[in-house]
Design an enzyme around this catalytic site. Structure first.
Site, PDB file in Angstrom:
ATOM      1  N   GLY A 198      16.695  41.655  52.135  1.00  0.00           N
ATOM      2  CA  GLY A 198      15.956  40.526  52.679  1.00  0.00           C
ATOM      3  C   GLY A 198      16.786  39.264  52.626  1.00  0.00           C
ATOM      4  N   PRO A 199      16.248  38.164  53.115  1.00  0.00           N
ATOM      5  CA  PRO A 199      16.996  36.903  53.152  1.00  0.00           C
ATOM      6  C   PRO A 199      17.302  36.375  51.759  1.00  0.00           C
ATOM      7  CG  PRO A 199      15.051  36.841  54.580  1.00  0.00           C
ATOM      8  CD  PRO A 199      14.919  38.060  53.732  1.00  0.00           C
ATOM      9  N   PRO A 200      18.253  35.447  51.656  1.00  0.00           N
ATOM     10  CA  PRO A 200      18.553  34.858  50.341  1.00  0.00           C
ATOM     11  C   PRO A 200      17.372  34.056  49.812  1.00  0.00           C
ATOM     12  CG  PRO A 200      20.311  34.411  51.933  1.00  0.00           C
ATOM     13  CD  PRO A 200      19.170  34.964  52.703  1.00  0.00           C
ATOM     14  N   GLY A 201      17.264  34.014  48.484  1.00  0.00           N
ATOM     15  CA  GLY A 201      16.246  33.191  47.855  1.00  0.00           C
ATOM     16  C   GLY A 201      14.851  33.764  47.871  1.00  0.00           C
ATOM     17  N   GLY A 218      13.866  36.370  45.957  1.00  0.00           N
ATOM     18  CA  GLY A 218      13.504  36.953  44.670  1.00  0.00           C
ATOM     19  C   GLY A 218      13.931  38.390  44.464  1.00  0.00           C
ATOM     20  N   LYS A 219      14.974  38.828  45.145  1.00  0.00           N
ATOM     21  CA  LYS A 219      15.400  40.230  45.008  1.00  0.00           C
ATOM     22  C   LYS A 219      15.975  40.495  43.611  1.00  0.00           C
ATOM     23  CE  LYS A 219      18.121  39.864  48.557  1.00  0.00           C
ATOM     24  NZ  LYS A 219      17.742  38.492  48.925  1.00  0.00           N
ATOM     25  N   THR A 220      16.846  39.598  43.149  1.00  0.00           N
ATOM     26  CA  THR A 220      17.454  39.796  41.832  1.00  0.00           C
ATOM     27  C   THR A 220      16.411  39.730  40.723  1.00  0.00           C
ATOM     28  OG1 THR A 220      19.552  38.869  42.612  1.00  0.00           O
ATOM     29  CG2 THR A 220      19.197  38.939  40.234  1.00  0.00           C
ATOM     30  N   SER A 226      17.981  41.780  71.018  1.00  0.00           N
ATOM     31  CA  SER A 226      16.556  41.446  71.081  1.00  0.00           C
ATOM     32  C   SER A 226      16.251  40.207  71.927  1.00  0.00           C
ATOM     33  CB  SER A 226      16.016  41.237  69.668  1.00  0.00           C
ATOM     34  OG  SER A 226      16.669  40.168  69.027  1.00  0.00           O
ATOM     35  N   LYS A 238      10.933  36.921  61.978  1.00  0.00           N
ATOM     36  CA  LYS A 238      10.790  36.228  63.263  1.00  0.00           C
ATOM     37  C   LYS A 238       9.417  35.552  63.382  1.00  0.00           C
ATOM     38  CE  LYS A 238      14.065  39.221  65.708  1.00  0.00           C
ATOM     39  NZ  LYS A 238      14.270  40.207  66.792  1.00  0.00           N
TER      40      LYS A 238
END
Length: 782
Positions: free
Chosen positions: A343-346, A348-350, A677, A720
């Protein structure tokens, strides 16, 4: 036995030189040496009165060259020895014997003495005095050590007296007593000599001490430290570093098994033969430390999924789908899983990976993979290299101290590769359940079991991960946050951590204003930085106010310490974004599309303008700008073909594309763009220009278009849609094949959005131009 009178008494178990003057004895010795036959002699000292105590002497070899008879050129060859002159030989003395007469009759003394309490007490006193002498005399200390090594175990009093008498340098009279008297009397003579020697050495030490007092403090301290070290070692107060290390490793190696045990045993055998302090010793010791600290037990894993779900909810707001997928994976109870959070940065993946470890009760380790291009960082260095160390996977196992930790491989999509190998190939081995039971670390040169490890990877761009590696992962998509979620996260988590116990606060409207006009990214990292800037400035202003100081541009902008919307410009400067979107109302040839990137979704406008035929000399051409990639350029060509076909079919009289060239541009030209797209957006833009009709102003669309007008599925729908919400768009056109993706979106994402699903391009036109009969009746559909 032949007899030999020597000038001084000889003690048993010594190496000495004797001179042979008797021609017959000399002849016998030389003859025996030539045939390698041992020669034994009864040696005694003093007048030839019988009986007489002596020692059994065995001739070893001819003595040094300066003692040889004249004419002997090779001292090692007895065949060259002549018969004239005296002969000096090297000999070894053995046990005592009594010479009965000058005829050579002897009686051998018994080799062993029957022990008694008196002899044992005398022996203990001799050994105590000998230890005292060892403390004073380094030469004696070395000789005693050598003697102890030769004897091996316990030594009887007779041998101890013989050895000690040789150390003391006694007078011949005392040596004769040692040779001829009983064991008890020998011990008394030796003990008296020892006490004299100890007192003499102590006197010498006192004199040395008075002299050393005049030496500099540094040298004196060094000498004292060395002496103390030696004394402690002799008394057993300080253990030998090598012995202690070997003993420790021997105990730890018992916990290993299989190939690791084999490697450890081999290295331990090597370590025993090395001298401590050398480079080889350090390398071998470090290797054993790594081997013996590898975990052998797994931690107890929590099976309470309800507790795990609560733990994830407490630490992560939103992310309902992502947390559900994580719980599904945890519920499968299969070991060796690999989870990919993308997913995008920031977003909360980590922190979600840390939450998984906390929820399951496992230890947590982290590997930063971004920019890594050396396979040895994961797989370890071979021990032939200086400074070799195990790979980061093994390091995480050692740090976690269990065989089933959670290991985070962060930024796995940014792994590189070069001349030193490909780290992605190492991950293929580590992630494959058929191979990771015997993962080969090059430093250990042995298999390590990774089958119990839960690997959690993070990535921003899933497409950058090689397909073979991606096939081994359970993909969990962590999408961006809505405006409401950002405000909630800031209010409940970020602001309390930044303004704890200082009385600072910020209104929800101000947080929303920051998200809308300063930070529009999918995650919350940029919003957090902006909030940190606000609170840092407030903290500085408060300190200056309390201290009566002043700095230009730093003062309180409001009453109290709560920040509102009207105060933000003073802290953060002018807003980064002046409007929700580039065009409030779209003109002819301008259509809003939706794009996805590794940092989230964004609104992407397509602009088309005509270039009249008179300027180029011909019509029907297409020029594209905006730093477009190859796929996007192909999409623009397909869009023009579709637009020409539709226009000729339903308005045969419209020759716009024949009379004009078209220039198609995508703004933000410094940003590279690519992907299929934007196909329906480009086609709509071209037809809007040709028909001289604008599209509805609140519309945005996304979808790939085929050459026959079919609308094909796209990815990144949630990002999107979130980008459209941030830009104030309320009407969307998405492919029919993405209907299922839309229905899975959270209500707060789709609330208030008008969506149209298109399988054919006719549906796109129906929505874009808000008319079903835009074209003439010559056609029945597009």
């Amino acid at each position: 036995l032949p007899l030999l009178q020597v000038p001084s008494p000889l003690l048993p178990s010594t190496l000495t030189t004797v001179t042979i003057t008797s021609p017959s004895l000399k002849s016998t010795i030389l003859s025996n040496l030539r045939t390698n036959t041992p020669t034994y002699i009864a040696a005694y000292s003093g007048p030839p009165t019988w009986p007489r105590v002596g020692v059994l002497l065995q001739v070893h070899s001819i003595g040094p060259g300066n003692m040889l008879p004249s004419g002997l050129s090779d001292p090692s060859d007895p065949s060259e020895a002549g018969d004239d002159g005296d002969l000096t030989v090297l000999a070894v003395t053995h046990r005592r014997l009594t010479v009965e007469s000058d005829g050579g009759d002897v009686e051998h003394w018994p080799p062993n003495i029957e022990p008694s309490e008196g002899l044992e007490a005398l022996k203990a006193e001799v050994m105590r005095s000998l230890r005292e002498l060892m403390e004073e005399d380094e030469v004696v200390r070395g000789a005693v050590r050598s003697f102890g090594m030769r004897q091996g175990g316990d030594v009887d009093l007779a041998k101890l007296c013989d050895f000690t008498a040789g150390l003391l340098g006694l007078e011949d009279e005392d040596v004769d007593k040692i040779l001829t008297k009983g064991v008890e009397e020998r011990g008394e003579v030796v003990l008296v000599g020892l006490r004299r020697k100890v007192e003499a050495e102590r006197a010498r030490s006192d004199i040395k001490k008075r002299i050393d007092d005049k030496v500099g403090e540094g040298n004196r301290r060094y000498v004292l430290e060395q002496m103390l070290k030696e004394i402690k070692e002799e008394l057993g107060m300080e253990k030998d570093a090598k012995k202690e290390a070997v003993a420790t490793f021997e105990e730890k190696v018992e916990a290993l098994d299989g190939e690791l045990r084999k490697r450890a045993d081999e290295e331990l055998t090597k370590l025993r033969g090395l001298q401590s302090g050398t480079q080889d010793w350090s390398v071998s010791k470090t290797y054993l430390e790594v081997l013996t600290t590898l975990p052998t037990q797994a931690s107890e894993q929590r099976d309470d999924l309800a507790r795990a779900a609560k733990a994830l909810d407490d630490t992560h707001f939103g992310m309902a789908r992502a947390k559900l997928r994580v719980l599904e994976i945890l519920a499968s109870r299969s070991s060796g899983r690999v989870v990919l959070l993308t997913g995008p940065p920031g977003t909360g993946k980590t922190s979600l990976a840390r939450g998984i470890a906390s929820a399951t009760g496992r230890s947590f380790g982290r590997i930063q993979a971004g920019g890594m291009s050396d396979a040895a960082e994961l797989k370890g260095h071979r021990r032939t290299y200086v400074g070799a160390m195990p790979g980061k996977i093994v390091q995480c196992l050692r740090k976690g101290e269990v065989t089933n930790p959670v290991i985070l491989v962060d930024e796995v999509d940014k792994l590189g590769h070069g001349a030193r190998g490909d780290p992605r190939a190492v991950l293929l081995e580590a992630f494959d359940p058929e191979q990771n039971g015997e993962f080969k670390d090059d430093y250990l040169d042995a298999g390590v079991d990774l089958s119990g490890v839960l690997f959690v990877c993070t990535a921003n761009d899933e497409s950058a991960i090689p397909q073979p590696l991606l096939d081994r992962m359970d993909v969990v998509r962590v999408d961006g946050y809505t405006m409401e979620e950002k405000v909630k996260i800031a209010k409940d988590h970020i602001v309390p951590s930044l303004a704890a116990e200082e009385g600072f606060d910020i209104t929800p409207d101000a947080i929303e204003y920051i998200c809308r006009w300063y930070n529009r990214e999918a995650g919350v990292r940029g919003m957090k930085r902006s909030l940190e800037t606000v609170f840092r400035r407030m903290r500085l202003a408060k300190k200056l106010e309390e201290q009566g100081g002043k700095v230009e541009g730093v003062e309180r902008k409001h009453d109290g310490w709560t920040v509102g919307v009207e105060d933000l410009e003073a802290y953060l400067g002018r807003p980064v974004y002046e409007a929700d979107r580039l065009y409030e109302t779209t003109g002819h040839g301008v259509v809003a599309g939706l794009a996805w990137s590794s940092v989230g979704g964004s609104l992407l406008y397509i602009e088309s303008q005509k270039v009249e035929k008179s300027e180029t000399g011909k019509g029907g051409g297409l020029k594209v700008t905006g730093q477009l990639g190859d796929v996007m350029k192909e999409s623009s060509t397909i869009a023009l073909t579709n637009a020409r076909r539709i226009l000729k079919t339903y308005q045969p009289g419209n020759d716009f594309f024949d009379a004009n060239d078209v220039h198609l541009h995508v703004p933000a030209g410094a940003t590279p763009k690519d992907g299929p797209s934007a196909g329906i957006t480009m086609t709509t833009s071209l037809l809007s220009l040709a028909l001289d009709r604008p599209v509805r102003p609140d519309l945005a669309m996304t979808g790939e278009v085929s050459l026959t007008g079919r609308v094909l599925k796209i990815g990144g729908l949630k990002e999107k849609v979130l980008a459209a919400r941030r830009a104030g768009v309320s009407c969307l056109v998405v492919p029919e094949d993405n209907r299922g993706d839309w229905e899975e979106l959270e209500d707060e994402v789709t609330e208030g959005m008008e969506v149209h699903f298109a399988r054919e391009f006719s549906k796109v036109f129906e929505v874009a131009f808000m008319e079903e009969d835009l074209f003439s009746s010559s056609g029945s559909g597009i």
